[in-house]
Write an enzyme that holds these catalytic residues in place. Structure first.
Site, PDB file in Angstrom:
ATOM      1  N   MET A  28     106.835 -87.499  71.065  1.00 26.91           N
ATOM      2  CA  MET A  28     106.378 -88.841  71.424  1.00 26.91           C
ATOM      3  C   MET A  28     107.381 -89.845  70.884  1.00 26.91           C
ATOM      4  O   MET A  28     107.660 -89.877  69.673  1.00 26.91           O
ATOM      5  CB  MET A  28     104.977 -89.115  70.858  1.00 26.91           C
ATOM      6  CG  MET A  28     103.881 -88.297  71.516  1.00 26.91           C
ATOM      7  SD  MET A  28     102.231 -88.636  70.829  1.00 26.91           S
ATOM      8  CE  MET A  28     102.327 -87.700  69.290  1.00 26.91           C
ATOM      9  N   GLN A  83     113.901 -82.244  71.630  1.00 28.14           N
ATOM     10  CA  GLN A  83     113.637 -82.452  73.048  1.00 28.14           C
ATOM     11  C   GLN A  83     114.717 -83.354  73.639  1.00 28.14           C
ATOM     12  O   GLN A  83     115.017 -84.420  73.092  1.00 28.14           O
ATOM     13  CB  GLN A  83     112.277 -83.084  73.317  1.00 28.14           C
ATOM     14  CG  GLN A  83     111.977 -83.068  74.829  1.00 28.14           C
ATOM     15  CD  GLN A  83     110.746 -83.827  75.232  1.00 28.14           C
ATOM     16  OE1 GLN A  83     110.693 -85.043  75.100  1.00 28.14           O
ATOM     17  NE2 GLN A  83     109.758 -83.125  75.764  1.00 28.14           N
ATOM     18  N   CYS A 114     108.106 -87.405  81.159  1.00 27.66           N
ATOM     19  CA  CYS A 114     107.952 -88.810  80.782  1.00 27.66           C
ATOM     20  C   CYS A 114     107.678 -89.669  82.023  1.00 27.66           C
ATOM     21  O   CYS A 114     108.443 -89.623  82.991  1.00 27.66           O
ATOM     22  CB  CYS A 114     109.202 -89.305  80.068  1.00 27.66           C
ATOM     23  SG  CYS A 114     109.042 -91.005  79.468  1.00 27.66           S
ATOM     24  N   LYS A 154     109.000 -79.287  79.436  1.00 30.57           N
ATOM     25  CA  LYS A 154     107.688 -79.919  79.525  1.00 30.57           C
ATOM     26  C   LYS A 154     107.667 -80.774  80.780  1.00 30.57           C
ATOM     27  O   LYS A 154     108.628 -81.491  81.062  1.00 30.57           O
ATOM     28  CB  LYS A 154     107.422 -80.778  78.288  1.00 30.57           C
ATOM     29  CG  LYS A 154     106.003 -81.349  78.221  1.00 30.57           C
ATOM     30  CD  LYS A 154     105.730 -81.958  76.841  1.00 30.57           C
ATOM     31  CE  LYS A 154     104.267 -82.390  76.722  1.00 30.57           C
ATOM     32  NZ  LYS A 154     103.986 -83.639  77.435  1.00 30.57           N
ATOM     33  N   ASN A 216      98.658 -79.078  78.009  1.00 28.36           N
ATOM     34  CA  ASN A 216      98.716 -80.382  77.360  1.00 28.36           C
ATOM     35  C   ASN A 216      97.825 -81.346  78.129  1.00 28.36           C
ATOM     36  O   ASN A 216      97.799 -81.336  79.344  1.00 28.36           O
ATOM     37  CB  ASN A 216     100.175 -80.862  77.329  1.00 28.36           C
ATOM     38  CG  ASN A 216     100.351 -82.254  76.763  1.00 28.36           C
ATOM     39  OD1 ASN A 216     101.054 -83.080  77.323  1.00 28.36           O
ATOM     40  ND2 ASN A 216      99.716 -82.543  75.637  1.00 28.36           N
ATOM     41  N   ASP A 218      94.356 -84.221  76.936  1.00 26.05           N
ATOM     42  CA  ASP A 218      92.961 -84.367  76.523  1.00 26.05           C
ATOM     43  C   ASP A 218      92.543 -83.369  75.449  1.00 26.05           C
ATOM     44  O   ASP A 218      91.398 -82.898  75.436  1.00 26.05           O
ATOM     45  CB  ASP A 218      92.018 -84.259  77.736  1.00 26.05           C
ATOM     46  CG  ASP A 218      92.183 -85.414  78.700  1.00 26.05           C
ATOM     47  OD1 ASP A 218      92.906 -86.374  78.359  1.00 26.05           O
ATOM     48  OD2 ASP A 218      91.613 -85.356  79.808  1.00 26.05           O
ATOM     49  N   GLY A 240      99.392 -84.226  71.710  1.00 26.45           N
ATOM     50  CA  GLY A 240     100.102 -85.490  71.609  1.00 26.45           C
ATOM     51  C   GLY A 240      99.226 -86.578  71.015  1.00 26.45           C
ATOM     52  O   GLY A 240      99.071 -86.687  69.805  1.00 26.45           O
TER      53      GLY A 240
END
Length: 384
Positions: A28, A83, A114, A154, A216, A218, A240
């Site tokens: 993040m 990353q 992203c 990702k 990934n 919730d 995250g």
């Protein structure tokens, strides 16, 4: 008393690295720097995988000063995970070879998830997998340049509901030698709104059985993580926003996957305040300036205090502190005996959805043609 039974799937293998339990801190921007990773890792007992914030390949290749600081790892971080964001295959290849040849990391993750405009308008992040040939070229350069380092990726489901890409992208990843895939169960258009589509994670797992798939979206509690694994069959989880202002979530996750489901952290405000000061202290040490560290910490204040009875004026005051003494003094004025508030385990962070995805002109005309994408599309700074 019976011995707890582990609820984790088989150990997650990322190249030569075994991740047990299979829990990963999501990259993040502006959040998962070395100090925050240190906190999360301490709470996990060193278990799990903690990935750096997004690093732009062009900035890395050019040895941008800010970027070189962002790739700093604490001596205790094993494995070291970076990353990368990139749009130009040649630049991505250079960055990956630099990491491999100079021993800068032990694992490379590629960002194709992203959704922010400054990334997608250049064809990067969650926009990129729509261009299948470009995705393949980037993955091929990365894997070939990485040598023995594992390369993962990702991604999101796609750009929007009319341009879904994750199954094609998953197959391309397998064919190009990617070690594992993490899927955020939302499109770029959703940003962080609505509900993550866990069924898509299950479909991807069925589609690419050759490599691990991580889910990934919730995961707000350790129970959410267990439920995702159970419902989707995924090989691990990527967390995250759920850990924003709550780095101890990784203690919960480790406990849950090891079968100790009753070991859930419920810190009172006194303990939370101590963690806040430690977080700000680590930032100051990392930056090399106490005041700058406290200023950088400001963004975390509201997340840490979510649900606690703290007046609006005090929240504002704590969010403009510029020294550790000022931060500590403000916190000490609170009712530190407050227990963990009911409902504070729920959603946190940005939740906006139904956004128009900003794309390069003509991006959606042809899912294979990638003419016109090159080094000029690379961002010159990291983050985002």
């Amino acid at each position: 008393m019976s011995t707890p039974v582990s609820l984790a799937p088989a150990p997650l293998r990322i190249g030569p690295h075994t991740v047990t339990p299979p829990v990963v801190l999501a990259p993040m921007a502006g959040i998962t720097n070395a100090p925050f990773r240190t906190l999360c890792r301490e709470f996990s007992g060193g278990k799990g995988l903690f990935v750096s914030e997004m690093i732009t390949t062009r900035a890395l290749v050019e040895r941008n000063e800010k970027t070189m600081q962002l790739i700093h790892f604490d001596a205790t971080e094993k494995p070291r995970s970076i990353q990368l964001y990139g749009v130009d295959p040649a630049t991505v290849g250079k960055a990956v070879r630099m990491i491999a040849e100079e021993g800068l990391a032990d694992h490379i993750d590629l960002n194709f998830g992203c959704p922010v405009p400054k990334v997608t308008r250049k064809g990067g992040g969650s926009a990129l997998p729509y261009k299948r040939n470009l995705l393949r070229a980037i993955l091929r350069e990365a894997v070939s340049g990485a040598g023995d380092l594992p390369v993962t990726m990702k991604m999101r489901k796609g750009i929007d509901d009319d341009h879904i890409t994750y199954l094609d992208a998953g197959r391309i990843a397998v064919e190009e030698g990617v070690t594992a895939i993490a899927l955020h169960g939302r499109t770029a258009a959703q940003h962080y709104g609505g509900t993550a589509d866990w069924d898509a994670i299950a479909r991807l797992k069925e589609h690419v059985p050759e490599i691990p798939v991580l889910g990934n979206g919730d995961i707000w509690s350790a129970q959410d993580a267990l439920r995702m694994v159970r419902e989707t069959g995924c090989d691990g989880v990527v967390v995250g926003r759920g850990c924003l202002g709550r780095p101890w979530l990784f203690a919960d996750l480790v406990a849950a996957f090891e079968g100790r489901t009753e070991d859930i952290a419920r810190p009172a405000l006194r303990e939370v305040a101590d963690i806040m000061v430690r977080h700000a202290t680590l930032l100051g040490e990392w930056i090399g300036d106490e005041s700058k560290g406290v200023v950088d910490f400001r963004k975390h204040v509201a997340w840490y205090l979510k649900g606690f009875a703290v007046g609006s004026e005090m929240r504002k005051r704590l969010a403009i502190t510029s020294s550790l003494a000022e931060l500590r003094a403000g916190l000490d004025e609170l009712d530190l005996d407050q227990p963990w508030p009911t409902g504070a385990d729920g959603p946190r962070g940005r939740t906006s959805g139904n956004n128009r995805v900003v794309l390069p002109d003509g991006w959606l005309k042809d899912p294979y043609d990638c003419a016109g994408v090159g080094e000029e599309a690379e961002l010159d700074t990291s983050g985002g």
